[in-house]
Write an enzyme that holds these catalytic residues in place. Structure first.
Site, PDB file in Angstrom:
ATOM      1  N   ASP A  63       0.807  -1.220   0.000  1.00  0.00           N
ATOM      2  CA  ASP A  63       0.000   0.000   0.000  1.00  0.00           C
ATOM      3  C   ASP A  63       0.837   1.266   0.000  1.00  0.00           C
ATOM      4  OD1 ASP A  63      -2.706  -0.511  -0.045  1.00  0.00           O
ATOM      5  OD2 ASP A  63      -2.784  -1.028   2.078  1.00  0.00           O
TER       6      ASP A  63
HETATM    7  C1  BGC Z   1      -2.773  -3.656   4.521  1.00  0.00           C
HETATM    8  C2  BGC Z   1      -2.560  -4.614   3.377  1.00  0.00           C
HETATM    9  C3  BGC Z   1      -1.269  -4.307   2.681  1.00  0.00           C
HETATM   10  C4  BGC Z   1      -0.112  -4.258   3.670  1.00  0.00           C
HETATM   11  C5  BGC Z   1       1.178  -3.839   3.013  1.00  0.00           C
HETATM   12  C6  BGC Z   1      -1.566  -3.651   5.420  1.00  0.00           C
HETATM   13  O1  BGC Z   1      -1.720  -2.678   6.392  1.00  0.00           O
HETATM   14  O2  BGC Z   1      -3.916  -4.058   5.236  1.00  0.00           O
HETATM   15  O3  BGC Z   1      -3.627  -4.523   2.470  1.00  0.00           O
HETATM   16  O4  BGC Z   1      -1.054  -5.323   1.733  1.00  0.00           O
HETATM   17  O5  BGC Z   1      -0.414  -3.349   4.698  1.00  0.00           O
HETATM   18  O6  BGC Z   1       1.187  -2.528   2.634  1.00  0.00           O
END
Ligand code: BGC
Length: 741
Positions: free
Chosen positions: A483
């Site tokens: 993200d």
């Molecule tokens: C999110 C995921 C994401 C991960 C890496 C988490 O906080 O819920 O959707 O893949 O972070 O960024």
């Protein structure tokens, strides 16, 4: 250093001091009514949705203070104490908290009086039971007073923190017998209220927090408890609470149990009122009557135990390694249930008001859950798919109560569509229930757009097929699994969301990680097509996949590892030429799991690079070297201090991908070594460094660049639970469900 120990026979973690590094919590309930309970009885309850139907109030940003919960105060003479130590923090003669499967038992003893508090949510009911068993262990008679305490949340937890000027005037209660009813807003648009009751006549009550606490006081020293007498206050606005006073006398050796029920009731529109302004309490009274005796509570507990025995009998291992057995048989599967229920919404690190259910998160959570209750997995798949757009893209999140896509975050995370294929394949492999593919499912929650689920998968794959960049790799959009790798964001304004700033369509940034997914889940889609007699289409999908595999091994290959991405300028991310962020973990795990480079050697080389460049004693870090400067063209990832979160933290979620990948190239021992590094049971001895609960995974452990290397954060709600279960059950222990059986 440890703060407790595992009791595998009871399937419990036993905490032996209240002074843990952080609140160590448990989840009660696995259907509609949920409670979070910390080892000191902190936490809150909600019905289905921690944002829209929060029943008790929690104060955010509260780790480690943990300062609201269901509290039981005991006043004997001038000594005031709580069995869970909080909030008075009176020193106890004995303290223990047993977190078990769907229940917790907190025991405190003081001056010869024992108080054992059992908390659970019964199967099939919308309430939390708190049974407080008091035993006089001294040889003299004892007289003391018990005060219960919960603070009601006025339902929408967002209003509660943003529009409290309104809430200060809306709170309403009724008190009848031993039951306190919280009925805020019931008069107009709501059809639900809460109750807090006890199975005995009471000696007083309070429903106004101000009256209970007294001016300028806190939960640690309520005036009412100090005075030993409730004021029978009726709340009008401000902060409604539920407080019962029960005076108790016990002879030496005598015990008495008090059963408290915190419940949620919905009434049909035409059955809302008993009299003008008086709520219809029939359902609440029936609920209280279901748990009025110890025999009833014992039976409800027995049903809860049977429920979990049954769930955990589907997959079990017996090995010579007790830590492996306890994680596989108990805690990892338990956490999979919790992540399935909560997604990333409500924990001590997630507010419950923001994210709701994540599209990619919930699809992945399902991979570790589907064998437990396939029927619920089926329902979840259909809910998730209904938030997909007709072009195959998807809302990134949705609210569990309304099941509607969340417009605030919108769409544009280009990995999302492919996770739907992963979830459906896992479901089919587990159940063989192909009827799900014919199930009509809305697009964008619009019934007029409904199509069979198979068509949703077709559009998922199609979205990526038609969204490729200059190198032939999938366009990343707002972000892929990571993200925080925001290649189209270019934000230089403080406070702007990295996830929603900048366009998701248009720019050319590409993701090698999504390319790995395209190959892995493209192949799974082709298998689904084959099994449903769409052979020509399956062949076409395989041709697409083969082309992508070639692209990954050319444009996506850096010589010794897989590149991560191309940014909006077409520059490599995660390659030798990068000063910072030369190598990332995600594409190494995903591409090898997809089988890319397995026959031609790149897979082994990439995994060796992971070992050489990313491995540490506490797990594999996400990237190296960590970003020391903010890179406008990379986004949030470079905004974290080195070693934290996506900037070279040990992001536990993608460690199992590398472990799975090692099994794909035949390195079983290395796979198990990786598994153990982040696995809670194996690192229990360093709880003072790790700090979060030693029975569940956390999202992140600080990496080797961090000042607090080895310290975990964000426990419980993480895709790590599902992926480590997939890793250990399917790749390490090797039981793999396939479409063929
Ligand atoms: C999110 C995921 C994401 C991960 C890496 C988490 O906080 O819920 O959707 O893949 O972070 O960024």
């Amino acid at each position: 250093m440890k703060f407790g120990h595992f009791d595998d026979d009871a399937r419990e973690y036993v905490i032996t001091t209240p002074r843990t590094p952080l609140p160590w919590i448990n989840y009660l309930g696995s259907e509609a009514f949920f409670s979070l309970v910390s080892h000191t009885a902190g936490g809150y309850s909600f019905y289905k949705d921690a944002k829209l139907r929060r029943i008790t109030r929690y104060r955010y940003n509260n780790v480690p203070a943990d300062s609201n919960g269901r509290y039981y105060y005991i006043k004997e003479g001038s000594t005031i104490w709580n069995p869970g130590w909080q909030p008075t923090q009176t020193e106890l003669d004995f303290y223990e908290c047993r977190h078990g499967l769907g229940y917790s038992i907190i025991t405190g003893k003081k001056n010869g009086l024992a108080a054992r508090l059992e908390l659970f949510v019964p199967v099939g009911d919308n309430c939390e039971i708190d049974r407080l068993v008091l035993t006089n262990e001294s040889d003299v008679p004892k007289s003391f007073t018990v005060f219960s305490y919960v603070e009601f949340c006025l339902w929408n937890a967002v209003d509660d923190s943003t529009n409290f000027q309104r809430n200060f005037s809306t709170g309403e209660v009724e008190v009848e017998g031993s039951t306190i009813y919280h009925k805020t807003e019931y008069r107009e648009r709501r059809d639900h209220y809460a109750l807090f009751t006890v199975n005995t006549p009471i000696d007083g009550f309070d429903t106004s927090r101000d009256a209970f606490l007294g001016a300028w006081r806190s939960n640690a020293n309520p005036e009412v408890v100090e005075n030993g007498r409730c004021t029978n206050s009726v709340a009008h606005g401000w902060a409604p609470v539920g407080v019962h006073q029960v005076n108790v006398t016990l002879q030496p050796g005598e015990s008495r149990s008090l059963i408290f029920v915190l419940g949620y009731i919905e009434n049909p529109e035409d059955e809302k009122w008993a009299a003008p302004g008086v709520i219809n309490k029939t359902r609440a009274q029936a609920m209280a009557a279901r748990y009025a005796t110890d025999a009833q509570v014992d039976a409800a507990l027995a049903r809860l135990h049977a429920h979990w025995n049954n769930l955990l009998s589907t997959y079990a291992v017996r090995s010579s390694d007790e830590k492996l057995d306890r994680m596989v048989n108990i805690w990892n599967q338990y956490q999979c249930m919790v992540t399935f229920n909560m997604s990333r919404s409500a924990s001590y690190y997630e507010s419950g008001t923001g994210r709701g259910m994540g599209f990619r998160d919930s699809c992945q959570d399902l991979l570790g859950f589907v064998h437990l209750i396939p029927a619920r997995a089926r329902e979840r798949i259909l809910d998730i798919a209904a938030t997909q757009f007709p072009d195959g893209s998807a809302y990134h999140q949705y609210q569990p109560l309304t099941k509607k896509g969340n417009m605030d975050i919108g769409s544009g995370f280009n990995d999302d569509p492919l996770w739907l294929i992963a979830a459906v394949y896992a479901y089919l492999g587990e159940t063989g229930d192909y009827s799900i593919l014919d199930e009509p499912v809305d697009f964008d929650n619009d019934h007029s757009l409904a199509q069979p689920l198979l068509e949703h998968l077709r559009r998922s794959f199609g979205y990526l097929r038609t969204h490729k960049g200059p190198h032939g790799l999938p366009l990343i959009g707002r972000a892929d699994w990571n993200d925080c790798l925001n290649l189209n964001c270019f934000s230089d304004t403080p406070g702007e969301s990295f996830q929603t700033t900048g366009p998701s369509e248009g720019p050319v940034a590409e993701s090698v990680f999504i390319a790995g997914m395209y190959v892995k889940y493209g192949n799974e889609f082709a298998e689904i097509l084959d099994s449903t007699a769409h052979t020509d289409e399956a062949a076409a999908v395989r041709a697409e996949v083969a082309e992508m595999e070639h692209t990954v091994l050319t444009a996506g290959w850096d010589g010794s590892w897989f590149r991560r991405a191309y940014d909006a300028y077409g520059h490599v991310v995660g390659g030798q030429e990068c000063e910072e962020g030369q190598i990332f973990i995600e594409p190494q795990g995903m591409c090898v799991m997809a089988g890319i480079g397995v026959n031609t050697g790149e897979a082994v080389t990439a995994l060796q690079s992971v070992k050489d460049k990313l491995d540490t004693k506490y797990g594999i870090v996400l990237l190296q070297p960590a970003y020391t400067k903010y890179h406008l063209e990379l986004g949030e990832i470079s905004s974290y201090p080195p070693g934290y979160k996506e900037n070279a933290g040990i992001f536990c979620h993608n460690n199992p991908w590398v472990s799975c990948a090692e099994t794909v190239v035949g390195h079983g021992d290395r796979a198990f070594e990786i598994y153990k590094k982040t696995c809670p049971a194996y690192i229990e001895d360093i709880s003072e460094i790790h700090r979060t609960e030693p029975y569940v995974y956390s999202q992140m452990v600080a990496g080797c660049d961090a000042a607090t290397f080895g310290e975990a954060k964000n426990s419980w709600l993480t895709g790590t639970a599902a992926w480590t279960f997939v890793d250990v059950s399917q790749y390490i222990l090797g039981i793999q469900p396939t479409l063929a059986g």
